[in-house]
Scaffold this motif. Structure first.
Motif, PDB file in Angstrom:
ATOM      1  N   THR A 192       0.838  -1.203   0.000  1.00  0.00           N
ATOM      2  CA  THR A 192       0.000   0.000   0.000  1.00  0.00           C
ATOM      3  C   THR A 192       0.871   1.251   0.000  1.00  0.00           C
ATOM      4  O   THR A 192       0.641   2.210  -0.750  1.00  0.00           O
ATOM      5  CB  THR A 192      -0.919   0.013   1.230  1.00  0.00           C
ATOM      6  N   ARG A 193       1.886   1.228   0.850  1.00  0.00           N
ATOM      7  CA  ARG A 193       2.812   2.364   0.943  1.00  0.00           C
ATOM      8  C   ARG A 193       3.587   2.536  -0.359  1.00  0.00           C
ATOM      9  O   ARG A 193       3.834   3.660  -0.806  1.00  0.00           O
ATOM     10  CB  ARG A 193       3.750   2.141   2.121  1.00  0.00           C
ATOM     11  N   TYR A 194       3.971   1.425  -0.976  1.00  0.00           N
ATOM     12  CA  TYR A 194       4.693   1.489  -2.252  1.00  0.00           C
ATOM     13  C   TYR A 194       3.863   2.212  -3.304  1.00  0.00           C
ATOM     14  O   TYR A 194       4.364   3.101  -4.004  1.00  0.00           O
ATOM     15  CB  TYR A 194       5.035   0.073  -2.719  1.00  0.00           C
ATOM     16  N   TRP A 195       2.588   1.839  -3.432  1.00  0.00           N
ATOM     17  CA  TRP A 195       1.728   2.463  -4.441  1.00  0.00           C
ATOM     18  C   TRP A 195       1.497   3.946  -4.143  1.00  0.00           C
ATOM     19  O   TRP A 195       1.294   4.746  -5.057  1.00  0.00           O
ATOM     20  CB  TRP A 195       0.386   1.734  -4.520  1.00  0.00           C
ATOM     21  N   THR A 196       1.551   4.308  -2.886  1.00  0.00           N
ATOM     22  CA  THR A 196       1.399   5.715  -2.520  1.00  0.00           C
ATOM     23  C   THR A 196       2.639   6.521  -2.901  1.00  0.00           C
ATOM     24  O   THR A 196       2.543   7.670  -3.352  1.00  0.00           O
ATOM     25  CB  THR A 196       1.160   5.850  -1.006  1.00  0.00           C
ATOM     26  N   CYS A 197       3.799   5.884  -2.765  1.00  0.00           N
ATOM     27  CA  CYS A 197       5.061   6.590  -3.000  1.00  0.00           C
ATOM     28  C   CYS A 197       5.428   6.672  -4.477  1.00  0.00           C
ATOM     29  O   CYS A 197       6.000   7.676  -4.920  1.00  0.00           O
ATOM     30  CB  CYS A 197       6.196   5.916  -2.233  1.00  0.00           C
ATOM     31  N   VAL A 198       5.150   5.625  -5.235  1.00  0.00           N
ATOM     32  CA  VAL A 198       5.570   5.572  -6.635  1.00  0.00           C
ATOM     33  C   VAL A 198       4.438   6.091  -7.510  1.00  0.00           C
ATOM     34  O   VAL A 198       3.470   5.383  -7.807  1.00  0.00           O
ATOM     35  CB  VAL A 198       5.958   4.140  -7.052  1.00  0.00           C
ATOM     36  N   VAL A 199       4.544   7.331  -7.899  1.00  0.00           N
ATOM     37  CA  VAL A 199       3.487   7.960  -8.692  1.00  0.00           C
ATOM     38  C   VAL A 199       3.595   7.564 -10.156  1.00  0.00           C
ATOM     39  O   VAL A 199       2.589   7.316 -10.834  1.00  0.00           O
ATOM     40  CB  VAL A 199       3.560   9.500  -8.548  1.00  0.00           C
ATOM     41  N   PRO A 230      -4.771  -7.460  -4.802  1.00  0.00           N
ATOM     42  CA  PRO A 230      -5.245  -6.200  -5.400  1.00  0.00           C
ATOM     43  C   PRO A 230      -4.143  -5.200  -5.694  1.00  0.00           C
ATOM     44  O   PRO A 230      -4.341  -4.273  -6.488  1.00  0.00           O
ATOM     45  CB  PRO A 230      -6.218  -5.658  -4.344  1.00  0.00           C
ATOM     46  N   TRP A 231      -2.983  -5.355  -5.055  1.00  0.00           N
ATOM     47  CA  TRP A 231      -1.876  -4.428  -5.271  1.00  0.00           C
ATOM     48  C   TRP A 231      -0.949  -4.891  -6.384  1.00  0.00           C
ATOM     49  O   TRP A 231       0.017  -4.203  -6.715  1.00  0.00           O
ATOM     50  CB  TRP A 231      -1.081  -4.256  -3.969  1.00  0.00           C
ATOM     51  N   ALA A 232      -1.232  -6.056  -6.956  1.00  0.00           N
ATOM     52  CA  ALA A 232      -0.326  -6.636  -7.940  1.00  0.00           C
ATOM     53  C   ALA A 232      -0.677  -6.192  -9.348  1.00  0.00           C
ATOM     54  O   ALA A 232      -1.836  -6.207  -9.748  1.00  0.00           O
ATOM     55  CB  ALA A 232      -0.365  -8.157  -7.860  1.00  0.00           C
ATOM     56  N   SER A 233       0.345  -5.816 -10.104  1.00  0.00           N
ATOM     57  CA  SER A 233       0.176  -5.571 -11.533  1.00  0.00           C
ATOM     58  C   SER A 233       0.548  -6.809 -12.335  1.00  0.00           C
ATOM     59  O   SER A 233       0.257  -6.898 -13.522  1.00  0.00           O
ATOM     60  CB  SER A 233       1.036  -4.375 -11.975  1.00  0.00           C
TER      61      SER A 233
END
Length: 275
Positions: A192-199, A230-233
């Motif tokens: 979750t934090r990763y997706w918040t940080c990597v725009v 859900p966080w996986a691409s």
């Protein structure tokens, strides 16, 4: 979400035969519609793996395929000279027509660290140093003419919060094999934090195991309930045991592409398309 396949290039046959079968697996993966094909690096036969030089084998795969992305999962960065690694990767990037996914990690094999004369306890810090040099090389001079997009296809395999944060700070994709239901797991918070940080271009590959006896509906149910999914691409699948032969791995791949992909159409309210 895209569907990938990982092999540890292990087996009881001679390495030449296992390498040949791995190339055939990659050709089959492309024909079945997998988006990516990944190979693991193992030094000295550790964990049953027979491939110390994944970029060399992927060069052979590149000659037999045209569209599937080719990945390393992963190269132990602390054991590498970063410039040598960057140059070899750049050559494969050109040979494959821009299809390389360069996955790196700190490495878990104490014997490999000893064989290379490295301090295993310092591997995480060493990994960061190699990654930073690698990023600078791939962002700077053109190591091989035509190898221009590899910096955007770097992946960091990590099982720690600090590793995920380090990848996020550098805009590198994350490969996560940690089970989110393990005691005291922080994987969901980390992703979750990763997706918040990597725009710009966040990429998360979740690695999951498949046993030959498992049915597609069982896997679909388990993975639909997986809080990391859900966080996986990308979903990277791998057959167990790692030394399963060509026939067994082909069976698993066909099941995944033919039966599982249609079953996994909705995941926690998010669209999931495996291509």
């Amino acid at each position: 979400m895209q569907l990938g396949y990982l092999t540890h290039v292990a087996g009881h046959d001679r390495p030449a035969e296992v390498y040949r079968e791995t190339v055939e697996l990659a050709v089959a993966a492309e024909a079945l519609g997998f988006a990516s094909f990944w190979v693991a690096q193992h030094h000295g036969g550790a964990f049953g793996g027979l491939l110390p030089s994944p970029l060399v084998l992927l060069a052979a795969v590149a000659e037999r395929t045209t569209t599937i992305r080719l990945g390393t999962a992963v190269i132990a960065a602390p054991l590498e000279n970063p410039r040598r690694l960057a140059e070899d990767a750049a050559v494969l990037e050109v040979l494959s027509g821009g299809r390389l996914n360069l996955g790196i990690g700190a490495g878990a094999d104490t014997r490999a660290s000893a064989a290379f004369g490295r301090d295993h306890a310092a591997r995480h810090g060493d990994c960061i140093d190699v990654v930073d040099t690698l990023c600078a090389l791939l962002e700077g001079e053109e190591l091989v003419p035509g190898a221009t997009g590899l910096r955007r296809r770097l992946w960091w395999a990590t099982g720690s919060s600090a590793g995920v944060d380090a990848a996020a700070a550098r805009g590198i994709g994350v490969i996560s094999g940690r089970p989110p239901d393990a005691p005291n797991s922080t994987v969901v918070d980390d992703l979750t934090r990763y997706w918040t940080c990597v725009v710009d271009d966040p990429r998360v590959a979740v690695s999951r195991l498949v046993h030959p006896g498992q049915r597609a509906d069982q896997l679909a149910a388990a993975w639909s309930a997986d809080p990391a999914m859900p966080w996986a691409s990308e979903l990277i699948t791998q057959t167990q045991p790692v030394w399963a032969g060509l026939t067994t791995q082909l069976h698993v791949m066909r099941m995944l592409a033919g039966e599982l992909a249609p079953a996994l159409t909705v995941l926690s309210g998010s669209s999931l398309v495996l291509t």
